[in-house]
Design an enzyme around this catalytic site. Structure first.
Site, PDB file in Angstrom:
ATOM      1  N   SER A 186       0.909  -1.316  -0.012  1.00 41.40           N
ATOM      2  CA  SER A 186      -0.117  -0.082  -0.231  1.00 41.40           C
ATOM      3  C   SER A 186       0.723   0.756   0.077  1.00 41.40           C
ATOM      4  O   SER A 186       1.887   1.530  -0.504  1.00 41.40           O
ATOM      5  CB  SER A 186      -0.591  -0.043   1.046  1.00 41.40           C
ATOM      6  OG  SER A 186      -2.092   0.289   1.097  1.00 41.40           O
ATOM      7  N   LYS A 238     -21.487  19.526   9.030  1.00 38.25           N
ATOM      8  CA  LYS A 238     -20.025  19.152  10.510  1.00 38.25           C
ATOM      9  C   LYS A 238     -19.821  18.264  10.280  1.00 38.25           C
ATOM     10  O   LYS A 238     -18.796  18.632  10.992  1.00 38.25           O
ATOM     11  CB  LYS A 238     -20.220  20.304  10.743  1.00 38.25           C
ATOM     12  CG  LYS A 238     -19.475  20.915  11.735  1.00 38.25           C
ATOM     13  CD  LYS A 238     -18.202  21.137  10.640  1.00 38.25           C
ATOM     14  CE  LYS A 238     -17.416  22.332  11.846  1.00 38.25           C
ATOM     15  NZ  LYS A 238     -16.302  22.242  11.502  1.00 38.25           N
TER      16      LYS A 238
END
Length: 460
Positions: A186, A238
């Site tokens: 990765s 938010k």
């Protein structure tokens, strides 16, 4: 240790990690944040850890010249030594260097973007620190090549591709070899793919070119505990993906889009460093991991070898050599092997050269363009190094040579007489004047003859 900081970097963040590592970290964080875990101050086993402190497991020692040798619990102490800067400060450089000028940058653990606060006992390494290491090795006048010694399952997505870009820039200055010394998966593979070449040990794990994001939903746990959080916020997004309520489909779609964006950048970064892999081929791996020979067959690594093989190869290479190897296993040769190979190569070269020269001459002299231009063709074949194509092109544009008459062989007397007899014109008895072709009759004028005689031979 303040685990909430690590949790903040882990949950709801795109990660370039193997699934096993992501699961391990998730379980570890959940266990430590549960009841009975570390105290708020970060006490583990009676040892206080602070975000700004680093636990030094191997103390350094002072050299005879006054400089200090430092050790890292994750760096090999068997090869090279930590050099000091030559700017007058004599500060330890952030890598080890061998006498042959090979800088060894050991990279073990999970990656985070900013790691100044991460202690040596945490097992984390940062892109921030790694970029500093690479730039320092590139600027070091005594470093001729760089070996990245990797054993990492990956880490944070943010900062990984910028770190890979630094490796690509350094590789243009000095050859960089990435060694899959255990695992380069990765994010670690994103770093490795930017190197000049990648070598894997036979059991090394490479790949996992993918992105994962973990969302934590503890709403059912809190409900069972009788806890009901209330979020007061401004801005519709938010509190997206908060752990106190199930994940809405719209928020899930936004997170998936973010993961896809990072995946595209990952593929683009690997393709920039691995010329042998197309975007399609990279995506076709489907984030799988490949071991040793499998990684070589998939094009994820260039060679199979050990740490010692790579170090010996770099130590014997000329300064600045940056040819990218392609092939299978690395080998170590003796001087006798090299001399024998050189002699065999010279013999094979001479043999191949003779065969090529014979083919060149035949192509020039036997070509269609050589017809009528034998002298020029012979000159081009034997007196020049011109290729057959170039010579035939020149011959085709040149005028053909004039053919000189052949000299006849001397002939015998019989042949000469026969030739002259054949050349004689037949005798023509007819008058040349065409008007006189018609024959006149002839008659005997007896009277005239006698008259002439009487006159003394005068005609009458």
């Amino acid at each position: 240790m303040h685990f909430h900081r690590i949790a903040g970097q882990f949950f709801n963040r795109p990660l370039l990690l193997t699934p096993a590592s992501a699961d391990t970290i998730s379980n570890f964080l959940l266990s430590r944040m549960a009841a009975g875990g570390p105290t708020a101050g970060g006490s583990i086993g009676g040892i206080e850890h602070d975000a700004g402190e680093s636990l030094q497991l191997f103390s350094g020692q002072e050299r005879s010249d006054g400089s200090r040798e430092v050790h890292s619990p994750r760096a090999s102490r068997f090869y090279g030594e930590v050099p000091t800067s030559e700017d007058g400060t004599r500060r330890p450089m952030p890598f080890r260097r061998t006498a042959e000028g090979v800088a060894i940058v050991t990279l073990v653990g999970e990656w985070v973007n900013r790691g100044a606060w991460v202690g040596a006992s945490s097992g984390l390494i940062s892109y921030e620190g790694f970029k500093y290491q690479m730039q320092a090795a590139a600027a070091d006048p005594r470093t001729t090549s760089i070996l990245m010694d990797l054993e990492s399952p990956g880490g944070e997505a943010v900062g990984a591709f910028e770190a890979a870009e630094v490796v690509r820039r350094v590789a243009k200055v000095k050859p960089v070899t990435a060694l899959v010394n255990g695992m380069a998966a990765s994010a670690a593979y994103a770093i490795a793919s930017a190197a000049t070449r990648i070598v894997s040990i036979p059991t090394g794990i490479a790949g996992s070119i993918g992105v994962v994001l973990c969302h934590l939903d503890i709403s059912e746990y809190l409900k069972a505990e009788g806890i009901k959080p209330t979020l007061i916020h401004a801005g519709a997004h938010k509190v997206d993906a908060n752990p106190y309520e199930p994940l809405p489909d719209s928020v899930r779609a936004d997170l998936q889009a973010e993961v896809e964006a990072f995946y595209g950048l990952f593929v683009q970064s690997v393709a920039a460093g691995r010329a042998n892999l197309s975007d399609k081929a990279i995506r076709a791996t489907q984030a799988r991991c490949f071991m040793g020979e499998e990684a070589l067959a998939a094009g994820l690594v260039d060679e199979i070898g050990t740490f010692e093989d790579v170090l010996a190869d770099l130590s014997s290479a000329p300064a600045g050599a940056s040819s990218k190897h392609t092939g299978a296993k690395m080998s170590t040769f003796t001087q006798a092997d090299l001399d024998k190979a050189r002699a065999e190569g010279v013999a094979e070269g001479k043999k191949a050269g003779a065969a090529d020269e014979k083919a060149r001459v035949s192509a020039i002299l036997g070509g269609e363009a050589a017809q009528g231009r034998a002298s020029l063709a012979s000159h081009l074949a034997f007196e020049t190094d011109m290729t057959a194509d170039a010579a035939n092109g020149l011959l085709a544009k040149s005028a053909k040579e004039a053919i000189e008459p052949k000299e006849e062989a001397p002939k015998g007397n019989a042949a000469k007489l026969a030739e002259r007899m054949a050349a004689q014109q037949p005798l023509v008895l007819e008058p040349e004047n065409p008007a006189a072709k018609e024959k006149k009759r002839s008659s005997l004028d007896a009277a005239g003859i006698y008259a002439a005689r009487r006159n003394g031979g005068k005609a009458a």
